[in-house]
Design a protein around this motif. Structure first.
Motif, PDB file in Angstrom:
ATOM      1  N   ASP A   1     -41.338  23.298  16.506  1.00  9.95           N
ATOM      2  CA  ASP A   1     -40.292  24.287  16.805  1.00  9.95           C
ATOM      3  C   ASP A   1     -39.864  25.024  15.545  1.00  9.95           C
ATOM      4  OD1 ASP A   1     -40.357  23.488  19.463  1.00  9.95           O
ATOM      5  OD2 ASP A   1     -38.532  22.270  19.328  1.00  9.95           O
ATOM      6  N   SER A   2     -39.772  24.294  14.442  1.00  8.64           N
ATOM      7  CA  SER A   2     -39.394  24.898  13.167  1.00  8.64           C
ATOM      8  C   SER A   2     -40.431  25.931  12.722  1.00  8.64           C
ATOM      9  CB  SER A   2     -39.234  23.818  12.091  1.00  8.64           C
ATOM     10  OG  SER A   2     -38.982  24.404  10.832  1.00  8.64           O
ATOM     11  N   ARG A   3     -41.677  25.534  12.796  1.00  6.49           N
ATOM     12  CA  ARG A   3     -42.766  26.434  12.399  1.00  6.49           C
ATOM     13  C   ARG A   3     -42.774  27.679  13.285  1.00  6.49           C
ATOM     14  NH1 ARG A   3     -47.996  27.503  13.775  1.00  6.49           N
ATOM     15  NH2 ARG A   3     -49.452  27.929  12.090  1.00  6.49           N
ATOM     16  N   GLY A   4     -42.603  27.493  14.586  1.00 12.14           N
ATOM     17  CA  GLY A   4     -42.581  28.622  15.506  1.00 12.14           C
ATOM     18  C   GLY A   4     -41.447  29.592  15.210  1.00 12.14           C
ATOM     19  N   ALA A   5     -40.275  29.053  14.916  1.00  9.40           N
ATOM     20  CA  ALA A   5     -39.125  29.909  14.594  1.00  9.40           C
ATOM     21  C   ALA A   5     -39.354  30.653  13.284  1.00  9.40           C
ATOM     22  CB  ALA A   5     -37.846  29.069  14.520  1.00  9.40           C
ATOM     23  N   ALA A   6     -39.984  29.999  12.322  1.00  9.67           N
ATOM     24  CA  ALA A   6     -40.262  30.647  11.040  1.00  9.67           C
ATOM     25  C   ALA A   6     -41.221  31.822  11.224  1.00  9.67           C
ATOM     26  CB  ALA A   6     -40.830  29.634  10.044  1.00  9.67           C
ATOM     27  N   PHE A   7     -42.276  31.622  12.009  1.00  8.49           N
ATOM     28  CA  PHE A   7     -43.211  32.720  12.237  1.00  8.49           C
ATOM     29  C   PHE A   7     -42.581  33.827  13.075  1.00  8.49           C
ATOM     30  CE2 PHE A   7     -46.393  29.921  10.468  1.00  8.49           C
ATOM     31  CZ  PHE A   7     -47.221  30.823   9.795  1.00  8.49           C
ATOM     32  N   ALA A   8     -41.676  33.476  13.968  1.00  8.46           N
ATOM     33  CA  ALA A   8     -40.933  34.500  14.712  1.00  8.46           C
ATOM     34  C   ALA A   8     -40.083  35.317  13.748  1.00  8.46           C
ATOM     35  CB  ALA A   8     -40.065  33.844  15.786  1.00  8.46           C
ATOM     36  N   ALA A   9     -39.499  34.662  12.752  1.00  5.31           N
ATOM     37  CA  ALA A   9     -38.704  35.364  11.738  1.00  5.31           C
ATOM     38  C   ALA A   9     -39.563  36.360  10.980  1.00  5.31           C
ATOM     39  CB  ALA A   9     -38.081  34.356  10.767  1.00  5.31           C
ATOM     40  N   LEU A  10     -40.770  35.962  10.640  1.00  5.37           N
ATOM     41  CA  LEU A  10     -41.674  36.865   9.928  1.00  5.37           C
ATOM     42  C   LEU A  10     -42.005  38.080  10.784  1.00  5.37           C
ATOM     43  CD1 LEU A  10     -43.353  37.489   7.431  1.00  5.37           C
ATOM     44  CD2 LEU A  10     -45.170  36.037   8.384  1.00  5.37           C
ATOM     45  N   GLY A  11     -42.250  37.851  12.062  1.00  2.00           N
ATOM     46  CA  GLY A  11     -42.521  38.962  12.969  1.00  2.00           C
ATOM     47  C   GLY A  11     -41.355  39.930  13.055  1.00  2.00           C
TER      48      GLY A  11
ATOM     49  N   ALA B   1     -44.483  26.235   5.421  1.00  7.06           N
ATOM     50  CA  ALA B   1     -44.527  27.536   6.090  1.00  7.06           C
ATOM     51  C   ALA B   1     -43.148  28.182   6.084  1.00  7.06           C
ATOM     52  CB  ALA B   1     -45.043  27.385   7.519  1.00  7.06           C
ATOM     53  N   ARG B   2     -42.130  27.394   6.398  1.00  8.75           N
ATOM     54  CA  ARG B   2     -40.773  27.939   6.442  1.00  8.75           C
ATOM     55  C   ARG B   2     -40.342  28.458   5.086  1.00  8.75           C
ATOM     56  NH1 ARG B   2     -37.302  23.670   6.482  1.00  8.75           N
ATOM     57  NH2 ARG B   2     -36.828  24.257   4.371  1.00  8.75           N
ATOM     58  N   ASP B   3     -40.600  27.688   4.040  1.00 10.50           N
ATOM     59  CA  ASP B   3     -40.223  28.113   2.688  1.00 10.50           C
ATOM     60  C   ASP B   3     -40.946  29.397   2.274  1.00 10.50           C
ATOM     61  OD1 ASP B   3     -38.526  25.942   2.455  1.00 10.50           O
ATOM     62  OD2 ASP B   3     -39.909  24.753   1.228  1.00 10.50           O
ATOM     63  N   LEU B   4     -42.250  29.457   2.545  1.00  9.24           N
ATOM     64  CA  LEU B   4     -43.007  30.657   2.194  1.00  9.24           C
ATOM     65  C   LEU B   4     -42.554  31.861   3.005  1.00  9.24           C
ATOM     66  CD1 LEU B   4     -46.597  29.189   1.810  1.00  9.24           C
ATOM     67  CD2 LEU B   4     -45.178  30.182   0.011  1.00  9.24           C
ATOM     68  N   ILE B   5     -42.326  31.660   4.284  1.00 13.89           N
ATOM     69  CA  ILE B   5     -41.889  32.768   5.140  1.00 13.89           C
ATOM     70  C   ILE B   5     -40.510  33.248   4.739  1.00 13.89           C
ATOM     71  CG2 ILE B   5     -41.210  33.344   7.512  1.00 13.89           C
ATOM     72  CD1 ILE B   5     -43.689  31.649   8.407  1.00 13.89           C
ATOM     73  N   GLU B   6     -39.645  32.347   4.322  1.00 11.26           N
ATOM     74  CA  GLU B   6     -38.324  32.763   3.846  1.00 11.26           C
ATOM     75  C   GLU B   6     -38.471  33.704   2.651  1.00 11.26           C
ATOM     76  OE1 GLU B   6     -33.979  30.751   2.961  1.00 11.26           O
ATOM     77  OE2 GLU B   6     -35.749  29.460   3.071  1.00 11.26           O
ATOM     78  N   GLU B   7     -39.365  33.377   1.743  1.00  8.85           N
ATOM     79  CA  GLU B   7     -39.621  34.251   0.591  1.00  8.85           C
ATOM     80  C   GLU B   7     -40.221  35.585   1.036  1.00  8.85           C
ATOM     81  OE1 GLU B   7     -38.859  33.930  -2.729  1.00  8.85           O
ATOM     82  OE2 GLU B   7     -37.699  32.220  -2.004  1.00  8.85           O
ATOM     83  N   MET B   8     -41.139  35.540   1.990  1.00  5.63           N
ATOM     84  CA  MET B   8     -41.770  36.757   2.477  1.00  5.63           C
ATOM     85  C   MET B   8     -40.765  37.676   3.163  1.00  5.63           C
ATOM     86  SD  MET B   8     -45.288  35.063   3.910  1.00  5.63           S
ATOM     87  CE  MET B   8     -46.056  36.573   4.468  1.00  5.63           C
ATOM     88  N   VAL B   9     -39.857  37.093   3.927  1.00  7.38           N
ATOM     89  CA  VAL B   9     -38.818  37.896   4.581  1.00  7.38           C
ATOM     90  C   VAL B   9     -37.962  38.585   3.521  1.00  7.38           C
ATOM     91  CG1 VAL B   9     -36.697  37.763   5.971  1.00  7.38           C
ATOM     92  CG2 VAL B   9     -38.772  36.584   6.746  1.00  7.38           C
ATOM     93  N   GLY B  10     -37.607  37.850   2.470  1.00  5.76           N
ATOM     94  CA  GLY B  10     -36.837  38.439   1.378  1.00  5.76           C
ATOM     95  C   GLY B  10     -37.589  39.566   0.695  1.00  5.76           C
ATOM     96  N   MET B  11     -38.880  39.372   0.486  1.00  4.45           N
ATOM     97  CA  MET B  11     -39.694  40.414  -0.138  1.00  4.45           C
ATOM     98  C   MET B  11     -39.779  41.652   0.744  1.00  4.45           C
ATOM     99  SD  MET B  11     -42.688  37.917  -1.650  1.00  4.45           S
ATOM    100  CE  MET B  11     -43.869  39.213  -1.840  1.00  4.45           C
TER     101      MET B  11
ATOM    102  N   LYS C   1     -33.532  33.511  12.925  1.00  4.64           N
ATOM    103  CA  LYS C   1     -34.685  32.655  13.224  1.00  4.64           C
ATOM    104  C   LYS C   1     -34.947  31.680  12.078  1.00  4.64           C
ATOM    105  CE  LYS C   1     -36.128  33.480  17.329  1.00  4.64           C
ATOM    106  NZ  LYS C   1     -36.183  32.405  18.315  1.00  4.64           N
ATOM    107  N   LEU C   2     -34.755  32.122  10.841  1.00  7.99           N
ATOM    108  CA  LEU C   2     -34.935  31.214   9.704  1.00  7.99           C
ATOM    109  C   LEU C   2     -33.882  30.109   9.727  1.00  7.99           C
ATOM    110  CD1 LEU C   2     -35.868  33.657   6.814  1.00  7.99           C
ATOM    111  CD2 LEU C   2     -37.314  31.864   7.820  1.00  7.99           C
ATOM    112  N   LYS C   3     -32.674  30.459  10.139  1.00 11.25           N
ATOM    113  CA  LYS C   3     -31.632  29.441  10.275  1.00 11.25           C
ATOM    114  C   LYS C   3     -32.032  28.428  11.340  1.00 11.25           C
ATOM    115  CE  LYS C   3     -26.751  28.780  11.312  1.00 11.25           C
ATOM    116  NZ  LYS C   3     -25.538  29.355  11.870  1.00 11.25           N
ATOM    117  N   GLU C   4     -32.553  28.918  12.457  1.00 18.18           N
ATOM    118  CA  GLU C   4     -33.026  28.029  13.523  1.00 18.18           C
ATOM    119  C   GLU C   4     -34.158  27.138  13.005  1.00 18.18           C
ATOM    120  OE1 GLU C   4     -35.539  28.458  17.649  1.00 18.18           O
ATOM    121  OE2 GLU C   4     -34.163  30.084  17.150  1.00 18.18           O
ATOM    122  N   ALA C   5     -35.072  27.723  12.232  1.00 19.05           N
ATOM    123  CA  ALA C   5     -36.189  26.957  11.675  1.00 19.05           C
ATOM    124  C   ALA C   5     -35.681  25.838  10.774  1.00 19.05           C
ATOM    125  CB  ALA C   5     -37.128  27.881  10.902  1.00 19.05           C
ATOM    126  N   LYS C   6     -34.669  26.128   9.974  1.00 24.41           N
ATOM    127  CA  LYS C   6     -34.101  25.100   9.099  1.00 24.41           C
ATOM    128  C   LYS C   6     -33.445  23.983   9.899  1.00 24.41           C
ATOM    129  CE  LYS C   6     -33.328  27.839   4.960  1.00 24.41           C
ATOM    130  NZ  LYS C   6     -32.380  28.316   3.963  1.00 24.41           N
TER     131      LYS C   6
END
Length: 105
Positions: free
Chosen positions: A17-27, A87-97, A40-45
């Motif tokens: 569920d965490s991974r899915g929410a993280a990828f949804a955040a990236l989308g 995945a969540r940590d990397l996606i969080e950085e990607m969202v920031g970028m 979504k990142l908050k949900e992933a955490k």
């Protein structure tokens, strides 16, 4: 099914569920919906924390002498947890970028 197996399945489910929410955040970030992405990142955490709490419970039980059998299922759960956290940590950085890039345009 034994209690330990149920806990292991909780790790797998929460990690997924965490991974899915993280990828949804990236989308969402790719669509420039940074508010939605951060939600979504908050949900992933939160999902990751739920998995980590079960893992901590199992570790605590082991330190008290109640050993959990190291099975293929447990290894699978640990793999899911660690890969979802990465995945969540990397996606969080990607969202920031992405947010920085879109703000400069």
């Amino acid at each position: 099914m034994e209690a330990a197996e149920l806990e292991i399945f909780k790790i797998i489910a929460s990690s997924g569920d965490s991974r899915g929410a993280a990828f949804a955040a990236l989308g969402l970030a790719r669509k420039q919906d940074f508010v939605g992405a951060k939600e979504k990142l908050k949900e992933a955490k939160e999902k990751s924390l739920a998995a980590h709490e079960v893992q901590t419970h199992l570790i605590t039980k082991e330190t008290q002498g109640d050993k959990t059998e190291v099975s293929l299922l447990m290894v699978h759960a640990q793999d899911h947890l660690m890969s979802s956290m990465l995945a969540r940590d990397l996606i969080e950085e990607m969202v920031g970028m992405l947010e920085e890039i879109y703000q400069k345009k």
